[in-house]
Design an enzyme around this catalytic site. Structure first.
Site, PDB file in Angstrom:
ATOM      1  CD  GLU A 283      -2.625   1.305   2.589  1.00 41.73           C
ATOM      2  OE1 GLU A 283      -3.261   2.341   2.846  1.00 41.73           O
ATOM      3  OE2 GLU A 283      -2.675   0.280   3.312  1.00 41.73           O
TER       4      GLU A 283
ATOM      5  NE  ARG B 275       1.749  35.929 -15.576  1.00 42.28           N
ATOM      6  CZ  ARG B 275       0.772  36.836 -15.613  1.00 42.28           C
ATOM      7  NH1 ARG B 275      -0.001  36.908 -16.679  1.00 42.28           N
ATOM      8  NH2 ARG B 275       0.567  37.635 -14.596  1.00 42.28           N
TER       9      ARG B 275
ATOM     10  N   GLY C 245      -2.343   5.828   4.834  1.00 38.41           N
ATOM     11  CA  GLY C 245      -1.357   4.761   4.684  1.00 38.41           C
ATOM     12  C   GLY C 245      -0.372   4.710   5.839  1.00 38.41           C
TER      13      GLY C 245
ATOM     14  CG  ASN D 244       4.678  11.111   5.626  1.00 39.35           C
ATOM     15  OD1 ASN D 244       4.132  10.070   5.253  1.00 39.35           O
ATOM     16  ND2 ASN D 244       4.957  12.097   4.797  1.00 39.35           N
ATOM     17  CD  GLU D 245       4.148  13.300  11.356  1.00 45.08           C
ATOM     18  OE1 GLU D 245       4.335  14.454  10.921  1.00 45.08           O
ATOM     19  OE2 GLU D 245       3.248  12.541  10.929  1.00 45.08           O
TER      20      GLU D 245
END
Length: 386
Positions: free
Chosen positions: A249, A275, A370, A373-374
């Site tokens: 995952e 631009r 999922g 992140n920590e």
């Protein structure tokens, strides 16, 4: 003109053909409906069956169970094309890359024959229900209970933030079969929910991004499920099963994020070349060139790392800490790159008509779902300390 990507060792002509099919599907049959799906907070149900007709569901599942007979590389290609098109109103990752493989690896033959062919055809949409209102990342402390009563489990509890939750007819639910056993009390039960007494879907949840994705709460009240639906044939295996499959995952999340990162750079490069600022293209400014050079470098590093992880997973050698590294670093880097790219768009980057604005809100959840992140960093640190 963006830099040509390096050749990928795991690609081959068959995968390129699959990529072409997936790209046409997402660009022609999904992208035109994205605004409508965002307004209604879910994709149309028929898109699942169309994906099944084209062989884009369960591509990594053996043909004996209705799948495409491919490997993880096939799922990676489809994931890349879905994210390149920025179509996140339905999750093929959850359906094909996660739930289908729980069934393939841990399911009985009867379970696989019953559910996988219908999933591959798009007749049955799958979801996985782990997160609870009071237990997000900490799966050991889930409260949803499954009490054995004869040939059934009686399930009570609630789950939240469930992707594919509106259309799902099959839900893999993480439950506690032993409330006193911690991680060893967790089991996975497959539940066919349509018309099932005691099952209720909550409202579609409002989110700052991925607004077309059908994300809901699920509620179980004395919901009776056949005991034969237990995944793995023995209670208490659920936590180990989750830990074994989470690298897949997390790599899929990294693959999607790396693809989004490159799309952000490509969109921004096209914008700054057109631009005009102070009588010259925005790309003529050194700051613009330096910022894009930094962003392209991050995107290239991410793709190189992810490609290595794809090859390792396909070979069965991807370990948990490395998958955690890929998940946290790539999702973090994606948010950084998109932020820089939005800044280069100036005020137009804040306008929803520009793809970069939707990438900005859609990508942020990658650092959360999922496994936050920590938590990924904690997984890596624990592996280092062994």
């Amino acid at each position: 003109m963006s830099l040509a990507p390096a050749p990928r060792a795991w690609m081959n002509p068959e995968l390129e053909m699959l990529r072409d099919t997936a790209r046409r599907f997402f660009e022609t049959e999904c992208v035109p409906h994205q605004d409508d799906w965002a307004r209604q907070k879910h994709a149309d149900r028929g898109i699942w069956r169309r994906a099944g007709e084209l062989g884009l569901l369960c591509a990594g599942i053996p043909e004996a169970y209705g799948g495409g007979g491919g490997g993880f590389q096939h799922e990676a290609v489809i994931c890349e094309e879905q994210m390149r098109a920025q179509v996140n109103s339905f999750s093929l990752n959850v359906h094909s890359g996660i739930v289908a493989h729980y069934l393939l690896v841990y399911g009985s033959e009867a379970q696989k024959q019953r559910w996988l062919p219908r999933m591959a055809a798009g007749d049955l949409v799958a979801a996985i229900a782990m997160t609870e209102p009071g237990a997000g990342t900490d799966l050991q402390r889930i409260k949803t209970s499954a009490v054995r009563d004869g040939d059934h489990y009686v399930i009570n509890g609630a789950k939240t933030f469930i992707t594919n939750g509106l259309h799902a007819g099959l839900v893999c639910i993480a439950v506690k079969t032993d409330s006193q056993a911690g991680a060893k009390g967790v089991s996975l039960v497959m539940v066919e929910v349509d018309g099932l007494p005691g099952f209720r879907r909550g409202k579609l949840l409002d989110k700052i991004g991925q607004q077309g994705q059908d994300t809901v709460e699920l509620f179980f009240s004395d919901m009776r499920v056949p005991a034969a639906n237990l995944l793995g044939g023995e209670e208490g295996r659920g936590f180990a099963q989750l830990m074994q499959q989470l690298p897949r995952e997390r790599l899929l999340l990294a693959i999607g994020s790396a693809t989004t990162m490159q799309r952000a750079v490509d969109e921004t490069l096209a914008y700054v070349c057109e631009r005009q600022v102070f009588g010259a293209p925005l790309m003529a400014l050194q700051n613009t060139r330096f910022k894009l050079a930094e962003c392209q470098t991050r995107a290239t590093v991410a793709r190189t790392f992810v490609d290595d992880c794809v090859a390792r997973l396909a070979a069965g050698t991807l370990d948990v800490p490395t998958a955690a590294m890929a998940k946290w670093w790539v999702t973090d880097a994606t948010c950084q790159v998109i932020d820089e790219c939005l800044q280069l768009h100036g005020g137009y980057g804040y306008m929803v008509e520009y793809p970069i604005s939707r990438m900005y809100t859609d990508a942020r959840v990658g650092r959360i779902y999922g496994g936050a992140n920590e938590v990924m960093k904690e997984i890596i640190a624990r592996a280092m300390a062994r």
